[in-house]
Design a protein around this motif. Structure first.
Motif, PDB file in Angstrom:
ATOM      1  N   ARG A  41       2.917   6.962  -0.495  1.00 21.07           N
ATOM      2  CA  ARG A  41       2.401   5.647  -0.079  1.00 21.07           C
ATOM      3  C   ARG A  41       1.171   5.264  -0.891  1.00 21.07           C
ATOM      4  N   LYS A  42       0.289   6.206  -1.138  1.00 24.36           N
ATOM      5  CA  LYS A  42      -0.906   5.910  -1.929  1.00 24.36           C
ATOM      6  C   LYS A  42      -0.531   5.540  -3.363  1.00 24.36           C
ATOM      7  N   GLY A  43       0.423   6.259  -3.924  1.00 21.95           N
ATOM      8  CA  GLY A  43       0.863   5.964  -5.285  1.00 21.95           C
ATOM      9  C   GLY A  43       1.513   4.598  -5.393  1.00 21.95           C
ATOM     10  N   TYR A  44       2.304   4.226  -4.399  1.00 22.36           N
ATOM     11  CA  TYR A  44       2.941   2.918  -4.388  1.00 22.36           C
ATOM     12  C   TYR A  44       1.891   1.820  -4.273  1.00 22.36           C
ATOM     13  N   GLY A  45       0.906   2.024  -3.442  1.00 25.33           N
ATOM     14  CA  GLY A  45      -0.165   1.045  -3.302  1.00 25.33           C
ATOM     15  C   GLY A  45      -0.953   0.871  -4.595  1.00 25.33           C
ATOM     16  N   MET A  46      -1.233   1.980  -5.268  1.00 23.84           N
ATOM     17  CA  MET A  46      -1.962   1.908  -6.531  1.00 23.84           C
ATOM     18  C   MET A  46      -1.125   1.198  -7.598  1.00 23.84           C
ATOM     19  N   ALA A  47       0.166   1.453  -7.633  1.00 30.12           N
ATOM     20  CA  ALA A  47       1.038   0.795  -8.605  1.00 30.12           C
ATOM     21  C   ALA A  47       1.082  -0.706  -8.362  1.00 30.12           C
ATOM     22  N   MET A  48       1.138  -1.112  -7.096  1.00 32.98           N
ATOM     23  CA  MET A  48       1.146  -2.533  -6.781  1.00 32.98           C
ATOM     24  C   MET A  48      -0.177  -3.189  -7.177  1.00 32.98           C
ATOM     25  N   LYS A  49      -1.282  -2.496  -6.964  1.00 35.77           N
ATOM     26  CA  LYS A  49      -2.585  -3.045  -7.314  1.00 35.77           C
ATOM     27  C   LYS A  49      -2.716  -3.214  -8.826  1.00 35.77           C
ATOM     28  N   ILE A  50      -2.316  -2.196  -9.562  1.00 37.78           N
ATOM     29  CA  ILE A  50      -2.420  -2.251 -11.020  1.00 37.78           C
ATOM     30  C   ILE A  50      -1.542  -3.355 -11.583  1.00 37.78           C
ATOM     31  N   SER A  51      -0.299  -3.430 -11.118  1.00 38.37           N
ATOM     32  CA  SER A  51       0.613  -4.443 -11.671  1.00 38.37           C
ATOM     33  C   SER A  51       0.169  -5.849 -11.296  1.00 38.37           C
ATOM     34  N   SER A  52      -0.329  -6.041 -10.090  1.00 39.22           N
ATOM     35  CA  SER A  52      -0.765  -7.383  -9.702  1.00 39.22           C
ATOM     36  C   SER A  52      -1.998  -7.810 -10.484  1.00 39.22           C
ATOM     37  N   GLU A  53      -2.913  -6.899 -10.757  1.00 41.17           N
ATOM     38  CA  GLU A  53      -4.097  -7.265 -11.543  1.00 41.17           C
ATOM     39  C   GLU A  53      -3.712  -7.608 -12.978  1.00 41.17           C
ATOM     40  N   PHE A  54      -2.781  -6.872 -13.543  1.00 44.34           N
ATOM     41  CA  PHE A  54      -2.358  -7.127 -14.918  1.00 44.34           C
ATOM     42  C   PHE A  54      -1.639  -8.477 -15.022  1.00 44.34           C
TER      43      PHE A  54
END
Length: 120
Positions: A41-54
């Motif tokens: 869950r933490k990894g999925y959240g981090m991936a969503m944050k990174i992709s949305s910022e980019f």
């Protein structure tokens, strides 16, 4: 008679030890599964944050470039330049989130001439 009681006691101790070991193994498997799920869950959240910022940095750059071209009439050049700037900003945001580049400290952001030693 005491030998028989000691043998029974040793047998009960052995049985209790095996039951405790089995129970600990089951608990550890459950805990391991919960830890793995939490990390996922933490990894999925981090991936969503990174992709949305980019993606948001690129979209903002494209919109600003389009608006610049629309009002100034420079053709596609404003959009091309702002799209590249948005891409660079997106990469910088990703690098900050991952920890490769440190965010600037708030004290370093402001311009304070008294610290420069120019006599003011």
């Amino acid at each position: 008679m005491t030998d028989h009681r000691e043998e029974d006691l040793e047998e009960r101790r052995r049985r209790l030890a095996t039951e405790l070991a089995e129970r600990d193994a089951k608990v550890k498997d459950g805990e391991r599964a919960e830890i793995n799920a939490d990390q996922t869950r933490k990894g999925y959240g981090m991936a969503m944050k990174i992709s949305s910022e980019f993606i948001s940095a690129i979209i903002v750059g494209a919109i600003l470039g389009y608006l610049f071209d629309y009002f100034v009439g420079t053709g596609p050049w404003g959009m091309i330049v702002m799209l590249l700037i948005g891409f660079c900003a997106g990469v910088l945001n990703v690098m900050r989130v991952v920890g490769i580049v440190a965010s600037p400290h708030p004290a370093d952001r402001r311009m304070d001439f008294r610290d420069k030693g120019d006599g003011r």
